[in-house]
Design a protein around this motif. Sequence first.
Motif, PDB file in Angstrom:
ATOM      1  N   LEU A  15       0.830  -1.210   0.000  1.00  0.00           N
ATOM      2  CA  LEU A  15       0.000   0.000   0.000  1.00  0.00           C
ATOM      3  C   LEU A  15       0.861   1.255   0.000  1.00  0.00           C
ATOM      4  O   LEU A  15       0.565   2.221  -0.713  1.00  0.00           O
ATOM      5  CB  LEU A  15      -0.916  -0.015   1.223  1.00  0.00           C
ATOM      6  CG  LEU A  15      -2.038  -1.057   1.195  1.00  0.00           C
ATOM      7  CD1 LEU A  15      -2.628  -1.246   2.592  1.00  0.00           C
ATOM      8  CD2 LEU A  15      -3.124  -0.649   0.207  1.00  0.00           C
ATOM      9  N   ALA A  16       1.938   1.250   0.781  1.00  0.00           N
ATOM     10  CA  ALA A  16       2.831   2.413   0.808  1.00  0.00           C
ATOM     11  C   ALA A  16       3.538   2.594  -0.526  1.00  0.00           C
ATOM     12  O   ALA A  16       3.798   3.727  -0.962  1.00  0.00           O
ATOM     13  CB  ALA A  16       3.857   2.256   1.932  1.00  0.00           C
ATOM     14  N   THR A  17       3.836   1.491  -1.197  1.00  0.00           N
ATOM     15  CA  THR A  17       4.466   1.573  -2.514  1.00  0.00           C
ATOM     16  C   THR A  17       3.506   2.164  -3.539  1.00  0.00           C
ATOM     17  O   THR A  17       3.892   3.037  -4.335  1.00  0.00           O
ATOM     18  CB  THR A  17       4.950   0.186  -2.948  1.00  0.00           C
ATOM     19  OG1 THR A  17       5.966  -0.269  -2.033  1.00  0.00           O
ATOM     20  CG2 THR A  17       5.508   0.201  -4.355  1.00  0.00           C
ATOM     21  N   ALA A  18       2.259   1.709  -3.537  1.00  0.00           N
ATOM     22  CA  ALA A  18       1.266   2.290  -4.442  1.00  0.00           C
ATOM     23  C   ALA A  18       1.092   3.782  -4.161  1.00  0.00           C
ATOM     24  O   ALA A  18       0.975   4.600  -5.086  1.00  0.00           O
ATOM     25  CB  ALA A  18      -0.061   1.556  -4.295  1.00  0.00           C
ATOM     26  N   HIS A  19       1.108   4.144  -2.882  1.00  0.00           N
ATOM     27  CA  HIS A  19       0.993   5.541  -2.469  1.00  0.00           C
ATOM     28  C   HIS A  19       2.162   6.361  -3.018  1.00  0.00           C
ATOM     29  O   HIS A  19       1.980   7.450  -3.588  1.00  0.00           O
ATOM     30  CB  HIS A  19       0.962   5.599  -0.942  1.00  0.00           C
ATOM     31  CG  HIS A  19       0.861   6.963  -0.345  1.00  0.00           C
ATOM     32  ND1 HIS A  19      -0.274   7.738  -0.441  1.00  0.00           N
ATOM     33  CD2 HIS A  19       1.757   7.697   0.368  1.00  0.00           C
ATOM     34  CE1 HIS A  19      -0.071   8.896   0.183  1.00  0.00           C
ATOM     35  NE2 HIS A  19       1.154   8.893   0.680  1.00  0.00           N
ATOM     36  N   ALA A  20       3.383   5.818  -2.872  1.00  0.00           N
ATOM     37  CA  ALA A  20       4.573   6.529  -3.343  1.00  0.00           C
ATOM     38  C   ALA A  20       4.598   6.630  -4.865  1.00  0.00           C
ATOM     39  O   ALA A  20       5.012   7.663  -5.417  1.00  0.00           O
ATOM     40  CB  ALA A  20       5.828   5.817  -2.838  1.00  0.00           C
ATOM     41  N   SER A 152      -3.001   1.161   7.421  1.00  0.00           N
ATOM     42  CA  SER A 152      -3.260   0.518   6.127  1.00  0.00           C
ATOM     43  C   SER A 152      -4.624   0.899   5.581  1.00  0.00           C
ATOM     44  O   SER A 152      -4.788   1.067   4.359  1.00  0.00           O
ATOM     45  CB  SER A 152      -3.151  -1.005   6.272  1.00  0.00           C
ATOM     46  OG  SER A 152      -1.850  -1.377   6.672  1.00  0.00           O
ATOM     47  N   ALA A 153      -5.605   1.038   6.453  1.00  0.00           N
ATOM     48  CA  ALA A 153      -6.936   1.451   5.999  1.00  0.00           C
ATOM     49  C   ALA A 153      -6.894   2.850   5.396  1.00  0.00           C
ATOM     50  O   ALA A 153      -7.531   3.123   4.364  1.00  0.00           O
ATOM     51  CB  ALA A 153      -7.920   1.400   7.161  1.00  0.00           C
ATOM     52  N   VAL A 154      -6.118   3.751   6.020  1.00  0.00           N
ATOM     53  CA  VAL A 154      -5.990   5.107   5.471  1.00  0.00           C
ATOM     54  C   VAL A 154      -5.250   5.066   4.140  1.00  0.00           C
ATOM     55  O   VAL A 154      -5.641   5.739   3.174  1.00  0.00           O
ATOM     56  CB  VAL A 154      -5.253   6.025   6.474  1.00  0.00           C
ATOM     57  CG1 VAL A 154      -4.965   7.381   5.840  1.00  0.00           C
ATOM     58  CG2 VAL A 154      -6.089   6.207   7.733  1.00  0.00           C
ATOM     59  N   LEU A 155      -4.181   4.264   4.038  1.00  0.00           N
ATOM     60  CA  LEU A 155      -3.453   4.151   2.773  1.00  0.00           C
ATOM     61  C   LEU A 155      -4.355   3.606   1.668  1.00  0.00           C
ATOM     62  O   LEU A 155      -4.264   4.037   0.514  1.00  0.00           O
ATOM     63  CB  LEU A 155      -2.233   3.250   2.955  1.00  0.00           C
ATOM     64  CG  LEU A 155      -1.032   3.871   3.675  1.00  0.00           C
ATOM     65  CD1 LEU A 155      -0.008   2.802   4.036  1.00  0.00           C
ATOM     66  CD2 LEU A 155      -0.380   4.962   2.816  1.00  0.00           C
ATOM     67  N   THR A 156      -5.230   2.670   2.008  1.00  0.00           N
ATOM     68  CA  THR A 156      -6.173   2.135   1.021  1.00  0.00           C
ATOM     69  C   THR A 156      -7.112   3.227   0.532  1.00  0.00           C
ATOM     70  O   THR A 156      -7.360   3.370  -0.684  1.00  0.00           O
ATOM     71  CB  THR A 156      -6.983   0.978   1.626  1.00  0.00           C
ATOM     72  OG1 THR A 156      -6.088  -0.044   2.091  1.00  0.00           O
ATOM     73  CG2 THR A 156      -7.936   0.381   0.613  1.00  0.00           C
ATOM     74  N   MET A 157      -7.630   4.011   1.463  1.00  0.00           N
ATOM     75  CA  MET A 157      -8.537   5.101   1.103  1.00  0.00           C
ATOM     76  C   MET A 157      -7.823   6.127   0.217  1.00  0.00           C
ATOM     77  O   MET A 157      -8.369   6.578  -0.799  1.00  0.00           O
ATOM     78  CB  MET A 157      -9.053   5.772   2.370  1.00  0.00           C
ATOM     79  CG  MET A 157      -9.980   6.958   2.138  1.00  0.00           C
ATOM     80  SD  MET A 157     -10.223   7.904   3.659  1.00  0.00           S
ATOM     81  CE  MET A 157      -8.595   8.621   3.885  1.00  0.00           C
ATOM     82  N   LEU A 158      -6.583   6.471   0.576  1.00  0.00           N
ATOM     83  CA  LEU A 158      -5.832   7.431  -0.214  1.00  0.00           C
ATOM     84  C   LEU A 158      -5.541   6.896  -1.611  1.00  0.00           C
ATOM     85  O   LEU A 158      -5.611   7.637  -2.607  1.00  0.00           O
ATOM     86  CB  LEU A 158      -4.517   7.770   0.488  1.00  0.00           C
ATOM     87  CG  LEU A 158      -4.618   8.595   1.771  1.00  0.00           C
ATOM     88  CD1 LEU A 158      -3.252   8.702   2.435  1.00  0.00           C
ATOM     89  CD2 LEU A 158      -5.167   9.978   1.482  1.00  0.00           C
ATOM     90  N   ALA A 159      -5.206   5.612  -1.697  1.00  0.00           N
ATOM     91  CA  ALA A 159      -4.921   5.016  -3.005  1.00  0.00           C
ATOM     92  C   ALA A 159      -6.131   5.126  -3.916  1.00  0.00           C
ATOM     93  O   ALA A 159      -6.026   5.549  -5.077  1.00  0.00           O
ATOM     94  CB  ALA A 159      -4.510   3.550  -2.828  1.00  0.00           C
ATOM     95  N   ARG A 160      -7.270   4.777  -3.382  1.00  0.00           N
ATOM     96  CA  ARG A 160      -8.489   4.821  -4.211  1.00  0.00           C
ATOM     97  C   ARG A 160      -8.848   6.261  -4.576  1.00  0.00           C
ATOM     98  O   ARG A 160      -9.298   6.527  -5.690  1.00  0.00           O
ATOM     99  CB  ARG A 160      -9.631   4.129  -3.478  1.00  0.00           C
ATOM    100  CG  ARG A 160      -9.492   2.606  -3.512  1.00  0.00           C
ATOM    101  CD  ARG A 160     -10.552   1.893  -2.730  1.00  0.00           C
ATOM    102  NE  ARG A 160     -10.654   0.482  -3.116  1.00  0.00           N
ATOM    103  CZ  ARG A 160     -11.124  -0.474  -2.336  1.00  0.00           C
ATOM    104  NH1 ARG A 160     -11.545  -0.178  -1.099  1.00  0.00           N
ATOM    105  NH2 ARG A 160     -11.181  -1.709  -2.773  1.00  0.00           N
TER     106      ARG A 160
END
Length: 411
Positions: A15-20, A152-160
Amino acid sequence: MRYDYAVVGGGIVGLATAHALSERHPGAAILLLEKEDGPARHQTGRNSGVIHSGIYYAPGSLKARLCAAGVRSMIQFCQEHGVRYEQCGKVIVATEPAELPLLERLHGRGLQNGLRVQRLSGEEVREYEPHVQALAGLRVPSTGIVNYRHVSAVLTMLARSRGTDVRFGTRVTRLRPTAQGYDIGTTAGDFAARVLVNCAGLHSDRVARLAGTDPQSRIVPFRGEYYELREDRRHLVRGLIYPVPNPDFPFLGVHFTRMIDGSVHAGPNAVLALRREGYRKSDVNLRDLREVLADPGFRALARRHLREGAQEMLRSWSRPLFVRSLQRLIPEVRAEDLVPCAAGVRAQALTPDGRLVDDFLLVDGPNALHVCNAPSPAATSSLEIGRAVAARVPAASRPVLIAPHRQGVSA
């Protein structure tokens, strides 16, 4: 649909990689594939929730550098997104004279890694943790606690929210390199991507091989079993209490961790899991078990650490032995104070010569990067690992073979 980047794995590193990637390449089409029905179901969601300081890791290593930066990144992220955390600090204590030189060496390593580390006498240890019996200790104030599932839930929300296509319940079954990148077969259909990033944790070595890359290591699963202190005994622990780790063994030893919800966990031990996702003693997967037992590297490891391994197995099956380990730190702990709680499994990479990989392991492939060893402190370091990975993979608009790095610790 063809994507620019496909990330395999929906733990905190994936998730952090997708975010970056979304930050570094605005407008890129990013796909994240996770076989479970939600994020952070394995290593991320089953660890002790510690924001590690980086005191244990070899100066200059990826773990040391990314963990130190990761503490700052994780705290800033929590502040920005309203995730509850606490920098409670921790004490590392020597309970025997033979541990004092090791404690001093650890103090020096902490200073080399740029940390604030305070020496403590036994009396000073008790000012922080009144129920601990120790000869001396170290206090590391930057250590904290958080719930990584919430992160991780926040990273998921940010990714979407940034347009990343997050697909849960989607297991990767085929990876075929092509001139344009990769064709990806899954249980939910086929996809295509120019660049592949493998953050599959417990299955990262298998995903690498599926993509045609030999990571020159194998994941060996070690189960960490925990007990929880009964509510009326939580007062025995104020924060985080660790023993001096065995320098020849890659685990930190049984310790006490106050969780962000106020509960107190005691553990973990480290025993071979008979399944990669083997959270119970009864969990067995014959394929997983055969792979480990047939591996020459594992047999070499078992011979080298026969005594330590036997002690961990005995402690797994004997509550009195587990309690005795805890009583080295807090003599007042009794067997009746402990309640079993959920276990975790550490995805530990092992080399063919039986060496446990002690740093994060990044392995290049054609238009791909495989994160093949990311145990603790990967959760602490996750935002920085994501940035390092995003900086290393090629721009998806011009797919080219990644120039080979020395496999292992370069970033």
